[in-house]
Write a protein that holds these residues in place. Structure first.
Motif, short mmCIF file in Angstrom:
data_model
loop_
_atom_site.label_atom_id
_atom_site.label_comp_id
_atom_site.label_asym_id
_atom_site.label_seq_id
_atom_site.Cartn_x
_atom_site.Cartn_y
_atom_site.Cartn_z
N GLU A 1 42.08 34.91 51.48
CA GLU A 1 40.92 36.15 51.76
C GLU A 1 41.18 36.86 50.94
N ALA A 2 41.80 37.00 49.84
CA ALA A 2 41.30 37.97 48.32
C ALA A 2 40.56 37.49 47.41
N ALA A 3 40.42 35.64 47.91
CA ALA A 3 38.92 35.54 46.86
C ALA A 3 37.70 35.84 47.55
N ARG A 4 37.77 35.69 48.74
CA ARG A 4 36.43 36.03 49.89
C ARG A 4 36.49 37.70 49.46
N ALA A 5 37.37 38.71 49.78
CA ALA A 5 36.80 39.91 49.46
C ALA A 5 36.57 39.56 47.57
N ALA A 6 36.81 39.49 47.24
CA ALA A 6 36.41 39.60 45.88
C ALA A 6 35.72 38.70 45.13
N GLY A 7 34.89 38.11 45.82
CA GLY A 7 33.87 37.07 45.74
C GLY A 7 34.46 35.89 44.06
N LYS A 8 35.36 35.91 44.70
CA LYS A 8 36.21 34.70 43.78
C LYS A 8 36.55 33.40 44.24
N PRO A 9 36.71 32.37 43.11
CA PRO A 9 36.66 30.91 44.00
C PRO A 9 38.74 31.28 43.60
N VAL A 10 39.54 30.25 44.21
CA VAL A 10 40.76 29.69 43.62
C VAL A 10 40.60 29.05 43.41
N LEU A 11 42.05 29.70 41.68
CA LEU A 11 42.17 28.16 41.19
C LEU A 11 44.18 27.99 42.10
N MET B 1 53.61 38.55 49.06
CA MET B 1 52.82 37.56 49.68
C MET B 1 52.57 36.84 47.56
N GLU B 2 52.65 37.93 46.41
CA GLU B 2 52.41 37.53 45.64
C GLU B 2 53.64 36.97 44.45
N ILE B 3 53.62 35.92 43.77
CA ILE B 3 55.32 35.24 43.30
C ILE B 3 55.15 36.29 42.09
N GLU B 4 54.16 37.06 41.68
CA GLU B 4 54.34 37.68 39.95
C GLU B 4 53.29 38.07 39.95
N PRO B 5 53.17 39.32 39.06
CA PRO B 5 52.22 39.82 38.93
C PRO B 5 50.52 38.99 39.09
N GLY B 6 50.00 39.33 40.15
CA GLY B 6 48.29 38.98 40.04
C GLY B 6 48.55 37.30 41.29
N TRP B 7 49.36 36.42 41.37
CA TRP B 7 49.57 35.49 41.50
C TRP B 7 50.01 34.71 42.85
N PHE B 8 49.41 34.42 43.73
CA PHE B 8 50.43 34.87 45.01
C PHE B 8 50.58 33.15 45.84
N SER B 9 51.77 33.15 46.76
CA SER B 9 52.57 31.92 46.51
C SER B 9 51.97 31.38 48.07
N GLU B 10 50.70 31.67 49.03
CA GLU B 10 50.73 31.17 49.91
C GLU B 10 49.30 31.28 50.19
N LEU B 11 48.70 29.81 50.71
CA LEU B 11 47.67 30.04 50.53
C LEU B 11 46.07 30.51 51.00
N ASP B 12 46.68 31.14 52.28
CA ASP B 12 45.77 31.57 53.21
C ASP B 12 45.13 33.14 52.46
N PRO B 13 46.58 34.23 52.12
CA PRO B 13 46.28 34.89 51.38
C PRO B 13 45.55 34.84 51.01
N ALA B 14 45.42 34.41 49.48
CA ALA B 14 45.36 33.95 48.13
C ALA B 14 43.52 33.77 48.19
#
Length: 180
Positions: free
Chosen positions: A16-26, A1-14
């Motif tokens: 999910e990760a944002a909710r788990a980390a308590g962070k917003p998505v860029l 799902m990641e395209i380079e370290p730390g970056w996601f290539s799909e919105l839904d997994p990002a």
């Protein structure tokens, strides 16, 4: 799902990760032929301060604007590069279209984070973030915008009309030509 370290290539997994980390998505849209995107990847993203702030504050996701029509349509995206600041539910709270160099991108990160934190009642976090941005980038064209956001957060934190009024006077004095 990641395209380079730390970056996601799909919105839904990002998200999910944002909710788990308590962070917003860029969410950043790009396309292969985009000259601004190439400049962003070559000069802006490699900057150590950009890297530190981007990954500390956000879950980043990059999508090709031509490939994912559903995501593009849901945010009415039409330009590259473009940036959408989303809460963990995918609700867009701030956006910007176009290439940005290091300083402008770091200011954008602050304004995007403030747009996500303000509705959550994190007024003192917003005040501190805007103060940091204003101390680092006092001459940036978006400095008046950071000052305005800080004034809103100050007002909301204490319901003091004078705090916002004082901020408006400061904007008029320091940035007389700004839209704020």
């Amino acid at each position: 799902m990641e395209i380079e370290p730390g970056w996601f290539s799909e919105l839904d997994p990002a998200l999910e990760a944002a909710r788990a980390a308590g962070k917003p998505v860029l969410l950043q849209f790009h396309r292969e032929e985009c000259a601004g995107c190439r400049k962003l990847y070559a000069g802006t993203y490699p900057d150590k301060d950009v890297q530190q702030e981007l990954f500390q504050w956000f879950i980043p996701v990059r999508q090709n604007i031509l490939a994912d029509r559903a995501t593009r349509s849901s945010y009415a995206a039409y330009w590259t590069p473009s940036f959408y600041f989303l809460d963990g539910n995918g609700r867009m709270l701030y956006s910007f279209n176009g290439y940005l160099g290091v300083e402008d991108f770091r200011v954008l990160l602050r304004l995007g984070k403030a747009a996500v934190d303000m509705p959550r009642g994190r007024y003192f976090d917003v005040i501190n973030l805007m103060d940091d941005g204003l101390s680092l980038f006092p001459s940036n064209p978006r400095a008046a915008g950071m000052l305005f956001v800080r004034g809103m957060a100050m007002y909301l934190a204490g319901r003091e009309k004078s705090a916002f009024r004082d901020t408006m006077a400061e904007i008029c004095e320091q940035y007389p030509g700004s839209l704020e």
